[in-house]
Design a protein around this motif. Structure first.
Motif, short mmCIF file in Angstrom:
data_model
loop_
_atom_site.label_atom_id
_atom_site.label_comp_id
_atom_site.label_asym_id
_atom_site.label_seq_id
_atom_site.Cartn_x
_atom_site.Cartn_y
_atom_site.Cartn_z
N PRO A 2 -43.31 9.08 13.49
CA PRO A 2 -44.49 8.82 14.32
C PRO A 2 -44.43 9.60 15.62
O PRO A 2 -43.35 9.82 16.18
CB PRO A 2 -44.40 7.30 14.57
CG PRO A 2 -42.96 6.98 14.41
CD PRO A 2 -42.43 7.91 13.37
N PRO A 3 -45.59 10.01 16.14
CA PRO A 3 -45.61 10.77 17.39
C PRO A 3 -45.40 9.86 18.60
O PRO A 3 -45.63 8.65 18.55
CB PRO A 3 -47.02 11.36 17.41
CG PRO A 3 -47.84 10.37 16.64
CD PRO A 3 -46.93 9.83 15.57
N GLY A 4 -44.94 10.47 19.69
CA GLY A 4 -44.81 9.73 20.93
C GLY A 4 -43.66 8.73 20.92
O GLY A 4 -42.90 8.62 19.96
N GLY B 122 -36.90 6.73 25.28
CA GLY B 122 -36.64 8.10 25.70
C GLY B 122 -35.61 8.85 24.90
O GLY B 122 -35.27 10.00 25.23
N GLU B 123 -35.09 8.26 23.82
CA GLU B 123 -34.11 9.00 23.02
C GLU B 123 -34.55 9.11 21.57
O GLU B 123 -35.35 8.31 21.07
CB GLU B 123 -32.73 8.38 23.13
CG GLU B 123 -32.50 7.14 22.29
CD GLU B 123 -31.01 6.82 22.16
OE1 GLU B 123 -30.18 7.74 22.21
OE2 GLU B 123 -30.69 5.64 22.00
N SER B 124 -33.99 10.10 20.89
CA SER B 124 -34.33 10.38 19.51
C SER B 124 -33.47 9.52 18.58
O SER B 124 -32.24 9.45 18.75
CB SER B 124 -34.10 11.87 19.21
OG SER B 124 -34.41 12.18 17.89
N VAL B 125 -34.10 8.87 17.62
CA VAL B 125 -33.40 8.00 16.67
C VAL B 125 -33.74 8.45 15.25
O VAL B 125 -34.92 8.56 14.89
CB VAL B 125 -33.81 6.52 16.85
CG1 VAL B 125 -33.01 5.64 15.90
CG2 VAL B 125 -33.61 6.08 18.30
N TYR B 126 -32.72 8.71 14.45
CA TYR B 126 -32.91 9.05 13.04
C TYR B 126 -32.62 7.81 12.19
O TYR B 126 -31.68 7.07 12.45
CB TYR B 126 -31.95 10.15 12.60
CG TYR B 126 -32.27 11.54 13.10
CD1 TYR B 126 -33.10 11.76 14.19
CD2 TYR B 126 -31.71 12.66 12.46
CE1 TYR B 126 -33.38 13.05 14.64
CE2 TYR B 126 -31.98 13.95 12.91
CZ TYR B 126 -32.81 14.13 14.01
OH TYR B 126 -33.08 15.40 14.46
N HIS C 87 -37.87 8.83 15.18
CA HIS C 87 -38.80 8.28 16.16
C HIS C 87 -38.13 8.29 17.52
O HIS C 87 -36.90 8.43 17.63
CB HIS C 87 -39.25 6.86 15.78
CG HIS C 87 -38.15 5.84 15.79
ND1 HIS C 87 -37.29 5.66 14.72
CD2 HIS C 87 -37.77 4.93 16.73
CE1 HIS C 87 -36.43 4.70 14.99
NE2 HIS C 87 -36.69 4.24 16.21
N ARG C 88 -38.94 8.18 18.55
CA ARG C 88 -38.41 8.15 19.90
C ARG C 88 -38.58 6.74 20.47
O ARG C 88 -39.65 6.14 20.35
CB ARG C 88 -39.10 9.17 20.80
CG ARG C 88 -38.75 10.60 20.46
CD ARG C 88 -39.25 11.58 21.51
NE ARG C 88 -38.64 11.33 22.82
CZ ARG C 88 -37.42 11.73 23.18
NH1 ARG C 88 -36.66 12.38 22.31
NH2 ARG C 88 -36.95 11.48 24.39
#
Length: 456
Positions: free
Chosen positions: A23-25, A57-61, A53-54
Protein backbone atom coordinates in the motif's frame (compact mmCIF):
# COMPACT_ATOMS: atom_id res chain seq x y z
CA UNK A 1 -2.06 -15.91 -4.95
CA UNK A 2 -2.65 -12.43 -6.36
CA UNK A 3 0.23 -11.10 -8.43
CA UNK A 4 1.55 -7.58 -8.70
CA UNK A 5 1.97 -6.33 -12.25
CA UNK A 6 2.92 -2.68 -11.66
CA UNK A 7 6.56 -1.67 -12.20
CA UNK A 8 8.75 -2.24 -9.18
CA UNK A 9 9.77 0.96 -7.44
CA UNK A 10 13.42 1.98 -6.99
CA UNK A 11 14.40 2.01 -3.32
CA UNK A 12 15.87 5.17 -1.86
CA UNK A 13 19.64 4.98 -1.43
CA UNK A 14 20.11 2.32 -4.11
CA UNK A 15 19.21 3.51 -7.60
CA UNK A 16 19.10 -0.07 -8.90
CA UNK A 17 17.23 -1.49 -5.90
CA UNK A 18 13.58 -2.49 -6.08
CA UNK A 19 10.79 -2.65 -3.54
CA UNK A 20 8.11 -5.30 -3.01
CA UNK A 21 4.52 -4.24 -3.70
CA UNK A 22 2.35 -2.80 -0.98
CA UNK A 23 0.00 0.00 0.00
CA UNK A 24 1.16 3.56 -0.68
CA UNK A 25 2.03 6.03 2.04
CA UNK A 26 2.38 5.44 5.77
CA UNK A 27 -0.04 3.06 7.47
CA UNK A 28 -2.09 4.47 10.33
CA UNK A 29 -0.69 2.43 13.22
CA UNK A 30 -3.82 2.91 15.31
CA UNK A 31 -5.94 1.38 12.54
CA UNK A 32 -3.46 -1.45 12.03
CA UNK A 33 -3.35 -2.27 15.72
CA UNK A 34 -7.13 -2.26 15.92
CA UNK A 35 -7.29 -5.33 13.63
CA UNK A 36 -3.74 -6.66 13.13
CA UNK A 37 -4.81 -10.11 11.96
CA UNK A 38 -7.09 -8.66 9.28
CA UNK A 39 -4.38 -6.18 8.26
CA UNK A 40 -1.66 -8.77 7.61
CA UNK A 41 -4.13 -11.16 5.96
CA UNK A 42 -5.29 -8.44 3.57
CA UNK A 43 -1.68 -7.53 2.75
CA UNK A 44 -0.85 -11.11 1.77
CA UNK A 45 -4.04 -11.65 -0.22
CA UNK A 46 -3.70 -8.34 -2.09
CA UNK A 47 0.01 -8.09 -2.80
CA UNK A 48 1.33 -11.67 -2.78
CA UNK A 49 4.30 -13.56 -1.41
CA UNK A 50 6.33 -10.58 -0.23
CA UNK A 51 4.86 -7.21 0.68
CA UNK A 52 6.09 -3.87 1.93
CA UNK A 53 4.39 -1.17 3.93
CA UNK A 54 5.56 1.84 5.85
CA UNK A 55 4.67 2.27 9.51
CA UNK A 56 6.00 4.82 11.97
CA UNK A 57 8.36 6.01 9.26
CA UNK A 58 10.10 2.71 8.61
CA UNK A 59 9.88 0.05 5.92
CA UNK A 60 8.37 -3.30 6.93
CA UNK A 61 8.44 -6.45 4.79
CA UNK A 62 5.97 -9.29 5.33
CA UNK A 63 6.98 -12.70 3.95
CA UNK A 64 4.03 -14.89 3.00
CA UNK A 65 5.52 -18.07 1.53
CA UNK A 66 7.32 -20.90 3.33
CA UNK A 67 10.32 -20.47 1.03
CA UNK A 68 10.81 -16.84 2.04
CA UNK A 69 10.23 -17.67 5.71
CA UNK A 70 12.84 -20.43 5.54
CA UNK A 71 15.33 -18.06 3.90
CA UNK A 72 15.14 -15.51 6.73
CA UNK A 73 14.74 -17.87 9.67
CA UNK A 74 17.17 -20.57 8.57
CA UNK A 75 19.11 -20.39 5.32
CA UNK A 76 20.33 -16.82 5.77
CA UNK A 77 19.43 -16.51 9.43
CA UNK A 78 22.83 -15.06 10.30
CA UNK A 79 21.85 -11.90 8.41
CA UNK A 80 18.76 -11.33 10.56
CA UNK A 81 18.66 -10.42 14.24
CA UNK A 82 15.99 -10.00 16.89
CA UNK A 83 17.83 -6.96 18.23
CA UNK A 84 15.88 -3.77 17.63
CA UNK A 85 12.68 -5.55 16.58
CA UNK A 86 9.19 -5.02 18.04
CA UNK A 87 9.54 -8.44 19.70
CA UNK A 88 12.71 -7.24 21.41
CA UNK A 89 11.15 -3.92 22.43
CA UNK A 90 8.14 -5.66 23.96
CA UNK A 91 9.94 -8.46 25.80
CA UNK A 92 13.28 -7.04 26.94
CA UNK A 93 11.84 -4.66 29.58
CA UNK A 94 10.33 -7.70 31.30
CA UNK A 95 12.69 -10.56 30.48
CA UNK A 96 16.05 -8.82 30.30
CA UNK A 97 18.71 -10.69 28.34
CA UNK A 98 17.14 -14.15 28.41
CA UNK A 99 16.96 -16.84 25.76
CA UNK A 100 14.13 -15.09 23.88
CA UNK A 101 15.87 -11.73 23.67
CA UNK A 102 19.61 -12.44 23.54
CA UNK A 103 21.61 -12.60 20.33
CA UNK A 104 24.89 -13.92 18.99
CA UNK A 105 27.32 -15.54 21.41
CA UNK A 106 25.09 -14.81 24.42
CA UNK A 107 22.20 -16.66 22.82
CA UNK A 108 24.40 -19.60 21.76
CA UNK A 109 25.72 -20.06 25.33
CA UNK A 110 22.23 -19.86 26.80
CA UNK A 111 20.83 -22.32 24.29
CA UNK A 112 23.65 -24.78 24.96
CA UNK A 113 23.06 -24.53 28.70
CA UNK A 114 19.29 -25.06 28.62
CA UNK A 115 18.93 -27.53 25.72
CA UNK A 116 19.59 -30.77 27.66
CA UNK A 117 16.59 -30.17 29.95
CA UNK A 118 14.25 -30.10 26.96
CA UNK A 119 15.50 -33.13 25.02
CA UNK A 120 12.78 -35.71 24.23
CA UNK A 121 14.46 -38.22 26.53
CA UNK A 122 14.35 -35.71 29.38
CA UNK A 123 10.79 -34.45 28.96
CA UNK A 124 9.38 -37.99 28.88
CA UNK A 125 10.23 -38.26 32.57
CA UNK A 126 7.81 -35.43 33.37
CA UNK A 127 4.64 -37.35 32.41
CA UNK A 128 3.68 -38.12 36.01
CA UNK A 129 3.99 -34.45 36.94
CA UNK A 130 1.70 -33.50 34.04
CA UNK A 131 -1.03 -36.04 34.73
CA UNK A 132 -0.83 -35.62 38.50
CA UNK A 133 -1.28 -31.86 38.24
CA UNK A 134 -4.17 -32.25 35.80
CA UNK A 135 -5.88 -34.76 38.09
CA UNK A 136 -5.49 -32.23 40.89
CA UNK A 137 -7.14 -29.59 38.70
CA UNK A 138 -10.09 -31.90 38.08
CA UNK A 139 -10.46 -32.39 41.82
CA UNK A 140 -10.56 -28.64 42.32
CA UNK A 141 -13.18 -28.44 39.59
CA UNK A 142 -15.37 -31.08 41.21
CA UNK A 143 -17.82 -28.67 42.95
CA UNK A 144 -18.24 -26.74 39.68
CA UNK A 145 -18.68 -30.00 37.74
CA UNK A 146 -21.40 -31.19 40.09
CA UNK A 147 -23.18 -27.81 40.08
CA UNK A 148 -22.72 -27.06 36.37
CA UNK A 149 -20.99 -23.79 37.27
CA UNK A 150 -19.07 -22.05 34.45
CA UNK A 151 -15.28 -22.10 34.73
CA UNK A 152 -12.71 -19.61 33.46
CA UNK A 153 -10.90 -22.45 31.72
CA UNK A 154 -8.17 -20.28 30.21
CA UNK A 155 -7.16 -18.96 33.64
CA UNK A 156 -7.19 -22.44 35.15
CA UNK A 157 -5.05 -23.82 32.31
CA UNK A 158 -2.56 -20.98 32.72
CA UNK A 159 -2.16 -21.79 36.41
CA UNK A 160 -1.93 -25.51 35.55
CA UNK A 161 0.81 -25.17 32.94
CA UNK A 162 2.73 -22.76 35.15
CA UNK A 163 2.72 -25.27 38.00
CA UNK A 164 3.73 -28.12 35.71
CA UNK A 165 6.60 -26.17 34.19
CA UNK A 166 8.07 -24.93 37.44
CA UNK A 167 7.91 -28.38 39.04
CA UNK A 168 9.24 -30.28 36.01
CA UNK A 169 11.92 -27.93 34.76
CA UNK A 170 12.85 -25.90 37.84
CA UNK A 171 12.09 -28.39 40.63
CA UNK A 172 9.92 -25.86 42.46
CA UNK A 173 6.31 -25.84 43.64
CA UNK A 174 4.34 -22.59 43.41
CA UNK A 175 0.99 -23.72 44.77
CA UNK A 176 -1.13 -20.75 45.73
CA UNK A 177 0.38 -18.16 43.40
CA UNK A 178 -0.61 -19.56 40.01
CA UNK A 179 -3.67 -17.34 39.64
CA UNK A 180 -1.75 -14.26 40.73
CA UNK A 181 0.93 -15.10 38.21
CA UNK A 182 -1.72 -15.37 35.50
CA UNK A 183 -3.16 -11.97 36.39
CA UNK A 184 0.31 -10.47 36.23
CA UNK A 185 0.85 -11.95 32.76
CA UNK A 186 -2.46 -10.42 31.65
CA UNK A 187 -1.35 -7.01 32.93
CA UNK A 188 1.92 -7.34 31.03
CA UNK A 189 0.06 -8.19 27.84
CA UNK A 190 -2.31 -5.24 28.23
CA UNK A 191 0.64 -2.89 28.35
CA UNK A 192 3.30 -4.22 25.98
CA UNK A 193 0.78 -5.40 23.39
CA UNK A 194 -0.97 -2.02 23.26
CA UNK A 195 0.08 0.56 20.67
CA UNK A 196 0.20 4.16 21.88
CA UNK A 197 0.03 6.73 19.05
CA UNK A 198 1.80 10.07 19.14
CA UNK A 199 0.19 12.24 20.38
CA UNK A 200 -1.39 9.94 22.96
CA UNK A 201 -5.20 10.32 22.77
CA UNK A 202 -5.73 8.90 26.27
CA UNK A 203 -2.74 9.54 28.58
CA UNK A 204 -4.70 8.43 31.63
CA UNK A 205 -5.35 4.99 30.11
CA UNK A 206 -1.69 4.69 29.11
CA UNK A 207 -0.62 5.62 32.63
CA UNK A 208 -2.92 2.92 34.07
CA UNK A 209 -1.48 0.32 31.72
CA UNK A 210 2.10 1.22 32.62
CA UNK A 211 1.28 1.23 36.32
CA UNK A 212 -0.23 -2.24 35.91
CA UNK A 213 2.88 -3.35 34.03
CA UNK A 214 5.17 -2.03 36.77
CA UNK A 215 3.22 -3.86 39.47
CA UNK A 216 3.14 -7.05 37.40
CA UNK A 217 6.85 -6.87 36.65
CA UNK A 218 7.62 -6.41 40.34
CA UNK A 219 5.44 -9.41 41.23
CA UNK A 220 6.96 -11.65 38.55
CA UNK A 221 10.43 -10.54 39.59
CA UNK A 222 9.66 -11.36 43.21
CA UNK A 223 8.33 -14.82 42.33
CA UNK A 224 11.35 -15.57 40.15
CA UNK A 225 13.88 -14.46 42.77
CA UNK A 226 11.99 -16.42 45.43
CA UNK A 227 12.19 -19.58 43.33
CA UNK A 228 15.92 -19.11 42.94
CA UNK A 229 16.50 -18.31 46.62
CA UNK A 230 14.39 -21.25 47.80
CA UNK A 231 16.20 -23.68 45.56
CA UNK A 232 19.57 -22.30 46.59
CA UNK A 233 18.69 -22.63 50.29
CA UNK A 234 17.14 -26.10 50.08
CA UNK A 235 19.47 -27.67 47.56
CA UNK A 236 18.42 -30.52 45.25
CA UNK A 237 15.87 -32.90 46.75
CA UNK A 238 16.16 -36.65 46.68
CA UNK A 239 13.51 -36.74 43.97
CA UNK A 240 15.73 -34.53 41.84
CA UNK A 241 18.97 -36.32 42.54
CA UNK A 242 19.99 -35.93 38.93
CA UNK A 243 19.49 -32.19 39.11
CA UNK A 244 17.17 -30.01 37.07
CA UNK A 245 17.57 -26.98 34.87
CA UNK A 246 17.56 -24.51 37.76
CA UNK A 247 20.33 -26.47 39.51
CA UNK A 248 22.28 -26.58 36.26
CA UNK A 249 21.94 -22.84 35.68
CA UNK A 250 22.85 -22.01 39.27
CA UNK A 251 26.09 -23.96 38.98
CA UNK A 252 27.01 -22.70 35.51
CA UNK A 253 29.97 -20.39 35.06
CA UNK A 254 28.17 -18.92 32.01
CA UNK A 255 25.67 -17.14 34.26
CA UNK A 256 27.88 -14.77 36.16
CA UNK A 257 25.31 -12.88 38.23
CA UNK A 258 21.96 -13.27 39.95
CA UNK A 259 20.54 -10.91 37.32
CA UNK A 260 21.58 -13.32 34.54
CA UNK A 261 19.95 -16.18 36.43
CA UNK A 262 16.79 -14.15 36.99
CA UNK A 263 16.55 -13.36 33.27
CA UNK A 264 16.88 -17.00 32.28
CA UNK A 265 14.42 -18.35 34.84
CA UNK A 266 11.75 -15.74 34.10
CA UNK A 267 12.17 -16.26 30.35
CA UNK A 268 11.68 -20.02 30.68
CA UNK A 269 8.69 -19.60 32.96
CA UNK A 270 6.99 -16.95 30.80
CA UNK A 271 7.68 -18.59 27.45
CA UNK A 272 7.03 -22.11 28.63
CA UNK A 273 3.63 -21.92 30.26
CA UNK A 274 1.39 -19.36 28.57
CA UNK A 275 1.77 -20.63 25.00
CA UNK A 276 0.84 -24.18 26.03
CA UNK A 277 -2.12 -22.89 28.05
CA UNK A 278 -3.38 -20.94 25.05
CA UNK A 279 -2.95 -23.97 22.75
CA UNK A 280 -5.03 -26.07 25.14
CA UNK A 281 -7.71 -23.37 25.45
CA UNK A 282 -8.09 -23.18 21.67
CA UNK A 283 -8.07 -26.99 21.39
CA UNK A 284 -10.88 -27.40 23.91
CA UNK A 285 -12.88 -24.65 22.22
CA UNK A 286 -12.50 -26.20 18.75
CA UNK A 287 -13.37 -29.70 19.97
CA UNK A 288 -16.53 -28.34 21.54
CA UNK A 289 -17.44 -26.63 18.26
CA UNK A 290 -16.77 -29.89 16.33
CA UNK A 291 -18.50 -32.75 18.18
CA UNK A 292 -17.42 -35.38 15.65
CA UNK A 293 -13.76 -34.59 16.31
CA UNK A 294 -14.35 -34.58 20.06
CA UNK A 295 -15.95 -38.03 19.77
CA UNK A 296 -12.84 -39.33 17.97
CA UNK A 297 -10.60 -38.04 20.75
CA UNK A 298 -12.81 -39.54 23.49
CA UNK A 299 -12.97 -42.91 21.75
CA UNK A 300 -9.20 -43.00 21.36
CA UNK A 301 -8.53 -42.02 24.97
CA UNK A 302 -11.00 -44.61 26.31
CA UNK A 303 -9.63 -47.37 24.07
CA UNK A 304 -5.95 -46.71 24.67
CA UNK A 305 -5.99 -45.80 28.35
CA UNK A 306 -8.95 -47.79 29.67
CA UNK A 307 -9.30 -45.38 32.57
CA UNK A 308 -5.66 -45.44 33.73
CA UNK A 309 -3.40 -42.36 33.75
CA UNK A 310 -1.68 -41.52 30.49
CA UNK A 311 2.11 -41.79 30.22
CA UNK A 312 4.72 -40.59 27.77
CA UNK A 313 4.79 -44.12 26.33
CA UNK A 314 1.15 -43.64 25.23
CA UNK A 315 1.92 -40.63 23.06
CA UNK A 316 2.37 -42.65 19.87
CA UNK A 317 -0.96 -44.39 20.50
CA UNK A 318 -2.85 -41.10 20.85
CA UNK A 319 -2.64 -39.71 17.29
CA UNK A 320 -6.14 -38.20 17.38
CA UNK A 321 -5.20 -36.21 20.47
CA UNK A 322 -1.99 -35.06 18.83
CA UNK A 323 -3.78 -34.03 15.63
CA UNK A 324 -6.44 -32.14 17.60
CA UNK A 325 -3.73 -30.04 19.26
CA UNK A 326 -1.69 -29.55 16.08
CA UNK A 327 -4.69 -28.33 14.12
CA UNK A 328 -5.64 -25.95 16.93
CA UNK A 329 -2.12 -24.52 16.79
CA UNK A 330 -2.49 -24.12 13.03
CA UNK A 331 -5.69 -22.12 13.28
CA UNK A 332 -4.71 -20.24 16.44
CA UNK A 333 -0.90 -20.19 16.68
CA UNK A 334 0.06 -18.92 20.15
CA UNK A 335 2.91 -16.93 18.59
CA UNK A 336 1.34 -15.25 15.58
CA UNK A 337 4.19 -13.05 14.27
CA UNK A 338 7.99 -13.31 14.13
CA UNK A 339 10.08 -10.21 13.47
CA UNK A 340 13.72 -9.84 12.47
CA UNK A 341 15.89 -6.92 11.42
CA UNK A 342 18.28 -7.21 8.46
CA UNK A 343 21.94 -6.75 9.35
CA UNK A 344 23.27 -6.57 5.79
CA UNK A 345 21.85 -6.34 2.29
CA UNK A 346 19.87 -9.31 1.00
CA UNK A 347 17.61 -10.22 -1.90
CA UNK A 348 14.32 -12.07 -1.35
CA UNK A 349 12.08 -12.99 -4.26
CA UNK A 350 13.97 -10.58 -6.51
CA UNK A 351 13.46 -7.65 -4.13
CA UNK A 352 16.22 -5.86 -2.26
CA UNK A 353 16.30 -5.91 1.52
CA UNK A 354 18.37 -3.03 2.84
CA UNK A 355 20.26 -3.16 6.16
CA UNK A 356 17.97 -2.19 9.02
CA UNK A 357 14.78 -3.31 7.27
CA UNK A 358 12.22 -4.91 9.56
CA UNK A 359 11.21 -8.31 8.13
CA UNK A 360 8.22 -10.24 9.50
CA UNK A 361 6.81 -13.74 9.12
CA UNK A 362 3.27 -14.37 10.34
CA UNK A 363 2.17 -17.83 11.42
CA UNK A 364 -1.41 -16.59 11.22
CA UNK A 365 -0.98 -15.85 7.50
CA UNK A 366 1.03 -18.96 6.61
CA UNK A 367 -1.20 -21.32 8.59
CA UNK A 368 -4.33 -20.07 6.80
CA UNK A 369 -2.89 -19.48 3.34
CA UNK A 370 -5.30 -20.86 0.71
CA UNK A 371 -2.46 -21.74 -1.67
CA UNK A 372 -1.04 -24.27 0.78
CA UNK A 373 -4.03 -25.56 2.76
CA UNK A 374 -7.33 -27.10 1.69
CA UNK A 375 -10.25 -25.31 3.39
CA UNK A 376 -7.78 -23.31 5.50
CA UNK A 377 -10.41 -21.76 7.77
CA UNK A 378 -11.88 -25.13 8.77
CA UNK A 379 -10.86 -27.28 11.73
CA UNK A 380 -9.72 -30.53 10.12
CA UNK A 381 -7.28 -32.43 12.37
CA UNK A 382 -7.00 -35.23 9.82
CA UNK A 383 -4.92 -32.96 7.60
CA UNK A 384 -2.05 -33.93 9.94
CA UNK A 385 -2.59 -37.66 9.38
CA UNK A 386 0.73 -38.56 7.77
CA UNK A 387 0.78 -35.49 5.54
CA UNK A 388 3.98 -33.64 4.75
CA UNK A 389 4.17 -29.88 4.37
CA UNK A 390 6.76 -27.54 2.88
CA UNK A 391 9.48 -26.61 5.34
CA UNK A 392 8.58 -23.47 7.33
CA UNK A 393 4.91 -23.50 6.34
CA UNK A 394 3.75 -24.75 9.75
CA UNK A 395 5.54 -22.77 12.45
CA UNK A 396 3.77 -23.09 15.82
CA UNK A 397 7.20 -23.22 17.46
CA UNK A 398 9.01 -20.89 15.07
CA UNK A 399 11.73 -22.06 12.72
CA UNK A 400 15.44 -22.13 12.01
CA UNK A 401 18.10 -22.22 14.71
CA UNK A 402 15.86 -20.29 17.11
CA UNK A 403 13.01 -22.80 16.99
CA UNK A 404 11.37 -23.10 20.42
CA UNK A 405 13.60 -25.09 22.74
CA UNK A 406 10.57 -26.43 24.61
CA UNK A 407 8.59 -27.83 21.68
CA UNK A 408 8.88 -31.48 22.76
CA UNK A 409 7.81 -30.65 26.29
CA UNK A 410 4.90 -28.53 25.01
CA UNK A 411 3.54 -31.35 22.82
CA UNK A 412 3.87 -33.97 25.57
CA UNK A 413 2.21 -31.66 28.09
CA UNK A 414 -0.66 -30.59 25.82
CA UNK A 415 -1.52 -34.14 24.75
CA UNK A 416 -1.37 -35.61 28.25
CA UNK A 417 -3.42 -32.76 29.75
CA UNK A 418 -6.02 -33.15 26.98
CA UNK A 419 -6.22 -36.93 27.45
CA UNK A 420 -6.56 -36.59 31.23
CA UNK A 421 -9.34 -34.01 30.96
CA UNK A 422 -11.20 -36.00 28.29
CA UNK A 423 -11.25 -39.09 30.51
CA UNK A 424 -13.39 -37.29 33.10
CA UNK A 425 -15.28 -34.37 31.59
CA UNK A 426 -16.84 -32.85 28.48
CA UNK A 427 -16.02 -29.16 28.27
CA UNK A 428 -18.74 -27.05 26.65
CA UNK A 429 -18.58 -23.36 25.85
CA UNK A 430 -20.93 -21.40 28.09
CA UNK A 431 -24.08 -20.47 26.18
CA UNK A 432 -23.79 -17.12 24.45
CA UNK A 433 -20.12 -16.70 25.35
CA UNK A 434 -18.23 -14.77 22.67
CA UNK A 435 -14.88 -16.12 21.53
CA UNK A 436 -12.64 -13.75 19.59
CA UNK A 437 -8.89 -14.00 18.96
CA UNK A 438 -6.82 -11.07 20.19
CA UNK A 439 -3.31 -10.65 18.82
CA UNK A 440 -1.18 -9.26 21.64
CA UNK A 441 2.17 -10.79 22.57
CA UNK A 442 0.43 -14.14 22.14
CA UNK A 443 -2.80 -15.00 20.34
CA UNK A 444 -5.33 -15.08 23.15
CA UNK A 445 -9.11 -15.41 23.45
CA UNK A 446 -9.99 -11.75 23.98
CA UNK A 447 -12.72 -12.40 26.52
CA UNK A 448 -11.20 -15.51 28.02
CA UNK A 449 -12.66 -19.00 27.62
CA UNK A 450 -15.63 -19.68 29.90
CA UNK A 451 -16.76 -23.30 29.71
CA UNK A 452 -18.89 -25.77 31.67
CA UNK A 453 -17.35 -29.09 32.61
CA UNK A 454 -19.93 -31.89 32.32
CA UNK A 455 -19.16 -35.23 33.95
CA UNK A 456 -18.79 -38.13 31.55
Amino acid sequence: MPTHTEPRTPQAGRPDAVLPPGPPGDIDMAVMRESPLAFITDLARTYGGITRHRADGESVYLLNTPEFARHVLKENGANYTKEGTPDDAMLRPLLGNGLLTSNGADWARQRHLTAPAFRPSSVKTFDGIVTGATTGLLERWRPAIEAGTPLAVDDHLTALTLGILTRAILGADIDGIGEGFGRAVDAVNRCIGHYVPDPDPDPADTARRFAGFSRARAFLDMVTRTLIASRRAAGPSAADAGGNLLDTMMSSHHLVSDEDLRDQVLTIVMAGHETTAKSLSWTLYLLDRHPEEAARVREEVDRVLGGRPATAADLADLPACQRAVKEAMRLYPPVWLISRRAIGHDVIGGYDVEPGTLVCVSQWVLHRHPEYWDAPEEYRPDRFDGASFPSHLYLPFGGGDRICIGQHFAVLEAVLVLATLVQSVRLELAEGFEVEPEALVTLRPKHGMTMIARPR
